[in-house]
Design an enzyme around this catalytic site. Structure first.
Site, PDB file in Angstrom:
ATOM      1  N   ASP A 125       0.839  -1.197   0.000  1.00 38.35           N
ATOM      2  CA  ASP A 125       0.000   0.000   0.000  1.00 38.35           C
ATOM      3  C   ASP A 125       0.874   1.247   0.000  1.00 38.35           C
ATOM      4  O   ASP A 125       1.855   1.327   0.740  1.00 38.35           O
ATOM      5  CB  ASP A 125      -0.913  -0.009   1.226  1.00 38.35           C
ATOM      6  CG  ASP A 125      -2.026   1.009   1.088  1.00 38.35           C
ATOM      7  OD1 ASP A 125      -2.547   1.164  -0.029  1.00 38.35           O
ATOM      8  OD2 ASP A 125      -2.366   1.655   2.088  1.00 38.35           O
ATOM      9  N   HIS A 132      -4.109  14.127   0.447  1.00 34.03           N
ATOM     10  CA  HIS A 132      -4.285  13.231   1.599  1.00 34.03           C
ATOM     11  C   HIS A 132      -3.083  13.321   2.542  1.00 34.03           C
ATOM     12  O   HIS A 132      -3.252  13.482   3.759  1.00 34.03           O
ATOM     13  CB  HIS A 132      -4.473  11.787   1.123  1.00 34.03           C
ATOM     14  CG  HIS A 132      -4.485  10.780   2.231  1.00 34.03           C
ATOM     15  ND1 HIS A 132      -5.546  10.657   3.102  1.00 34.03           N
ATOM     16  CD2 HIS A 132      -3.562   9.869   2.627  1.00 34.03           C
ATOM     17  CE1 HIS A 132      -5.275   9.692   3.978  1.00 34.03           C
ATOM     18  NE2 HIS A 132      -4.082   9.201   3.715  1.00 34.03           N
ATOM     19  N   ARG A 141       1.233  16.680  12.584  1.00 26.45           N
ATOM     20  CA  ARG A 141       2.501  17.392  12.793  1.00 26.45           C
ATOM     21  C   ARG A 141       2.391  18.900  12.599  1.00 26.45           C
ATOM     22  O   ARG A 141       3.374  19.618  12.759  1.00 26.45           O
ATOM     23  CB  ARG A 141       3.573  16.858  11.820  1.00 26.45           C
ATOM     24  CG  ARG A 141       4.066  15.467  12.115  1.00 26.45           C
ATOM     25  CD  ARG A 141       5.143  15.028  11.129  1.00 26.45           C
ATOM     26  NE  ARG A 141       4.586  14.915   9.779  1.00 26.45           N
ATOM     27  CZ  ARG A 141       3.989  13.815   9.311  1.00 26.45           C
ATOM     28  NH1 ARG A 141       3.881  12.760  10.065  1.00 26.45           N
ATOM     29  NH2 ARG A 141       3.496  13.775   8.093  1.00 26.45           N
ATOM     30  N   GLU A 198     -10.387   3.901   3.384  1.00 26.94           N
ATOM     31  CA  GLU A 198      -9.487   4.678   2.535  1.00 26.94           C
ATOM     32  C   GLU A 198      -9.866   4.376   1.097  1.00 26.94           C
ATOM     33  O   GLU A 198      -9.786   3.230   0.651  1.00 26.94           O
ATOM     34  CB  GLU A 198      -8.016   4.336   2.824  1.00 26.94           C
ATOM     35  CG  GLU A 198      -7.564   4.902   4.166  1.00 26.94           C
ATOM     36  CD  GLU A 198      -6.062   4.857   4.402  1.00 26.94           C
ATOM     37  OE1 GLU A 198      -5.386   4.042   3.739  1.00 26.94           O
ATOM     38  OE2 GLU A 198      -5.582   5.628   5.245  1.00 26.94           O
ATOM     39  N   GLU A 200      -9.190   4.052  -2.528  1.00 23.18           N
ATOM     40  CA  GLU A 200      -7.972   3.880  -3.317  1.00 23.18           C
ATOM     41  C   GLU A 200      -8.291   3.140  -4.618  1.00 23.18           C
ATOM     42  O   GLU A 200      -9.359   2.545  -4.769  1.00 23.18           O
ATOM     43  CB  GLU A 200      -6.928   3.054  -2.532  1.00 23.18           C
ATOM     44  CG  GLU A 200      -6.578   3.638  -1.167  1.00 23.18           C
ATOM     45  CD  GLU A 200      -5.353   2.997  -0.522  1.00 23.18           C
ATOM     46  OE1 GLU A 200      -4.582   2.341  -1.255  1.00 23.18           O
ATOM     47  OE2 GLU A 200      -5.178   3.164   0.693  1.00 23.18           O
ATOM     48  N   ASP A 232      -8.977   0.418   1.676  1.00 26.07           N
ATOM     49  CA  ASP A 232      -7.938   0.009   2.625  1.00 26.07           C
ATOM     50  C   ASP A 232      -8.414   0.369   4.032  1.00 26.07           C
ATOM     51  O   ASP A 232      -8.129   1.445   4.549  1.00 26.07           O
ATOM     52  CB  ASP A 232      -6.634   0.733   2.269  1.00 26.07           C
ATOM     53  CG  ASP A 232      -5.510   0.366   3.219  1.00 26.07           C
ATOM     54  OD1 ASP A 232      -5.452  -0.798   3.637  1.00 26.07           O
ATOM     55  OD2 ASP A 232      -4.706   1.252   3.542  1.00 26.07           O
ATOM     56  N   ARG A 236      -8.003   4.070  13.055  1.00 27.74           N
ATOM     57  CA  ARG A 236      -7.256   5.310  13.325  1.00 27.74           C
ATOM     58  C   ARG A 236      -6.790   5.435  14.763  1.00 27.74           C
ATOM     59  O   ARG A 236      -5.928   6.279  15.057  1.00 27.74           O
ATOM     60  CB  ARG A 236      -8.130   6.526  12.987  1.00 27.74           C
ATOM     61  CG  ARG A 236      -8.620   6.591  11.571  1.00 27.74           C
ATOM     62  CD  ARG A 236      -7.484   6.771  10.590  1.00 27.74           C
ATOM     63  NE  ARG A 236      -8.005   6.829   9.221  1.00 27.74           N
ATOM     64  CZ  ARG A 236      -7.268   6.589   8.154  1.00 27.74           C
ATOM     65  NH1 ARG A 236      -5.991   6.295   8.275  1.00 27.74           N
ATOM     66  NH2 ARG A 236      -7.806   6.644   6.951  1.00 27.74           N
ATOM     67  N   GLN A 239      -3.541   2.873  14.908  1.00 26.42           N
ATOM     68  CA  GLN A 239      -2.383   3.279  14.092  1.00 26.42           C
ATOM     69  C   GLN A 239      -1.388   4.204  14.814  1.00 26.42           C
ATOM     70  O   GLN A 239      -0.184   3.941  14.794  1.00 26.42           O
ATOM     71  CB  GLN A 239      -2.870   3.915  12.792  1.00 26.42           C
ATOM     72  CG  GLN A 239      -1.764   4.111  11.773  1.00 26.42           C
ATOM     73  CD  GLN A 239      -2.302   4.554  10.414  1.00 26.42           C
ATOM     74  OE1 GLN A 239      -3.495   4.504  10.175  1.00 26.42           O
ATOM     75  NE2 GLN A 239      -1.424   4.989   9.545  1.00 26.42           N
ATOM     76  N   LYS A 252      -3.941  -1.791   9.820  1.00 28.44           N
ATOM     77  CA  LYS A 252      -4.241  -1.982   8.401  1.00 28.44           C
ATOM     78  C   LYS A 252      -4.359  -3.457   8.024  1.00 28.44           C
ATOM     79  O   LYS A 252      -4.767  -3.762   6.910  1.00 28.44           O
ATOM     80  CB  LYS A 252      -3.098  -1.390   7.561  1.00 28.44           C
ATOM     81  CG  LYS A 252      -2.806   0.066   7.838  1.00 28.44           C
ATOM     82  CD  LYS A 252      -3.764   0.938   7.078  1.00 28.44           C
ATOM     83  CE  LYS A 252      -3.338   2.386   7.161  1.00 28.44           C
ATOM     84  NZ  LYS A 252      -4.169   3.214   6.290  1.00 28.44           N
ATOM     85  N   THR A 256      -8.737  -5.581   3.624  1.00 24.15           N
ATOM     86  CA  THR A 256      -8.695  -4.709   2.451  1.00 24.15           C
ATOM     87  C   THR A 256      -9.754  -5.253   1.494  1.00 24.15           C
ATOM     88  O   THR A 256      -9.783  -6.452   1.238  1.00 24.15           O
ATOM     89  CB  THR A 256      -7.318  -4.756   1.763  1.00 24.15           C
ATOM     90  OG1 THR A 256      -6.308  -4.434   2.732  1.00 24.15           O
ATOM     91  CG2 THR A 256      -7.243  -3.785   0.602  1.00 24.15           C
ATOM     92  N   GLU A 362     -10.188  12.534   7.296  1.00 23.10           N
ATOM     93  CA  GLU A 362     -10.096  13.876   6.713  1.00 23.10           C
ATOM     94  C   GLU A 362     -11.463  14.562   6.673  1.00 23.10           C
ATOM     95  O   GLU A 362     -11.579  15.746   6.970  1.00 23.10           O
ATOM     96  CB  GLU A 362      -9.550  13.783   5.286  1.00 23.10           C
ATOM     97  CG  GLU A 362      -8.123  13.268   5.192  1.00 23.10           C
ATOM     98  CD  GLU A 362      -7.794  12.820   3.785  1.00 23.10           C
ATOM     99  OE1 GLU A 362      -8.021  11.628   3.468  1.00 23.10           O
ATOM    100  OE2 GLU A 362      -7.320  13.660   3.002  1.00 23.10           O
TER     101      GLU A 362
HETATM  102 CA    CA Z   1      -3.911   3.132   2.486  1.00 22.72          CA
END
Ligand code: CA
Length: 421
Positions: A125, A132, A141, A198, A200, A232, A236, A239, A252, A256, A362
């Site tokens: 992945d 993103h 951060r 996610e 993708e 995916d 949260r 992680q 993760k 999937t 997000e």
């Molecule tokens: Ca991903």
């Protein structure tokens, strides 16, 4: 390219995802029969295992469709991929001399159950959408340090799990895991409270490279067999506690999901588009010889249990900073061997606007901004019984090349076994 007309009438409908221009590859079963390879055409599936058995498809000395997976075709390489597509087009085109022989091999799609279309060798992945990466980086951060210093130079990825890649329609059980709230003294263990999607695209490697042998971006492009929608799933809360210093692991690893139809690279040719201008010049081994992305419109719908679905995201695959060909080149650059059936996740696809964000992390800005689902319900992350559906298509002139859907319902977490059980 205009619509290619088929004698299967539904395939000529401008809104049908599976016209003759598409011919995506899947694995299906009908009540009382085993899974086998099939090709979507309009609202029908052509049973290609039966077509091969009848001698309508005879391209190689060996059987391509003995097994209920498309890996045997992948291993034959691009010349046979092209020959099969040409033969299928010939059989299904308006005016085909062989319509009478092919017609009995069509199955109504709504009577078929779909299965995994290929054996996943390995799953990698990536993290290749700038919007993103900027959004996630800003949350963790701050805005000034949003993009890691390597991001504009290297397609960042991690080696994921092939064992838990499942096809659309397979329910996913909420993961258990270890997490620690920022203000907590110690970690705890239990069902994830921040389960997320996610959005993708998955690129499927059709032919590999020997260990020790790097490949160019142009070579990598020809090695890609096709694309699927890919969700995916991400926890949260698990992680952030586990990911330093070696990257995502259990957050993760539990699931999937992919859409059931492999849309081939050949079907997507008319929709090629370029990656965006480079802020930092890439090292020569990563430069692209031509357009390597595709214009594919993508949506995510969310529905509560027994509730109406609501579109929560609309974006496009053209938002990626790195293409699948660049990712594959980078993956093999050290000498890493890639194999037929390797699956490469693009990374979450987010556009610049809020309604274009490809994850709930997000869309709700880390759970701080809930959204309405209708019926008075609101969400930050996924609740048990919710159903998430990814859809995608490339829009042609009077036709579309569709991916179908990747739809999944979330089941409650299982009780963790007591010590001694
Ligand atoms: Ca991903």
């Amino acid at each position: 390219m205009p619509l290619l007309k088929s004698w299967v009438a539904s395939a000529n409908d401008a809104s049908n995802p599976f016209p003759l221009n598409n011919l995506p590859y899947g694995v299906f079963s009908t009540p009382g029969s085993d899974p086998r390879c099939g090709v979507a055409i309009g609202d029908r599936i052509l049973d290609v295992q039966a077509a091969e058995a009848n001698g309508l498809i005879d391209l190689t000395d060996v059987s391509l469709f003995e097994l209920p997976f498309w890996n045997d075709l992948m291993e034959e390489g691009p010349a046979v991929w092209t020959a099969l597509r040409a033969r299928l087009t010939e059989l299904l085109a308006e005016g085909s001399a062989e319509q009478d022989k092919v017609e009995p091999l069509l199955v109504p799609m709504d009577e078929a159950e779909m299965h995994m279309p290929f054996m996943v060798s390995e799953f990698t992945d990536f993290y290749a959408s700038r919007n993103h990466a900027t959004n996630i980086g800003t949350m963790f951060r701050g805005k000034e340090n949003a993009l890691p210093p390597n991001w504009l130079h290297i397609p960042i990825g991690y080696n994921g799990r092939a064992s838990t890649v499942v096809v659309s329609g397979t329910p996913i059980t909420r993961p258990n895991g270890q997490s620690k709230a920022p203000d907590a003294d110690a970690p705890g263990f239990g069902p994830s409270k921040r389960l997320d999607i996610e959005l993708e695209m998955g690129a499927i490697v059709g032919t590999g490279n020997p260990m020790g042998q790097p490949i160019t971006v142009a070579q990598a492009d020809t090695m890609i067999f096709g694309y699927v929608l890919l969700n995916d799933w991400s926890a949260r809360d698990i992680q952030p506690w586990e990911y330093q210093p070696l990257g995502p692991f259990q957050a993760k690893a539990f699931a999937t999901s992919i859409s059931p139809w492999i849309v081939t690279r050949a079907a997507l040719e008319p929709f090629r588009t370029s990656t965006p201008p480079r802020e930092k010049e890439l090292l020569p081994y990563l430069t692209e010889p031509g357009p390597m992305l595709y214009d594919i419109a993508l949506t995510v719908e969310m529905a509560p249990q027994d509730g109406e679905p609501k579109v929560i995201c609309e974006t496009n695959y053209d938002q990626m900073y790195y293409s699948a060909a660049q990712q594959l080149t980078h993956h093999a650059s050290s000498g890493c061997a890639m194999m037929p059936g390797d699956l490469l996740g693009s990374g979450t696809i987010s556009g610049p606007e809020k309604h274009q964000f490809g994850s709930l992390q997000e869309l709700t800005w880390g759970g701080k901004e809930p959204f309405e689902l209708g019926d008075g319900q609101s969400r930050t992350f996924i609740e048990d019984g919710d159903t998430l559906t990814l859809s995608g298509h490339a829009q042609g002139d009077g036709y579309r090349v569709g991916f179908g859907q990747c739809t999944t319902t979330i089941l409650p977490a299982v009780a963790f076994p007591e010590q001694g059980d």
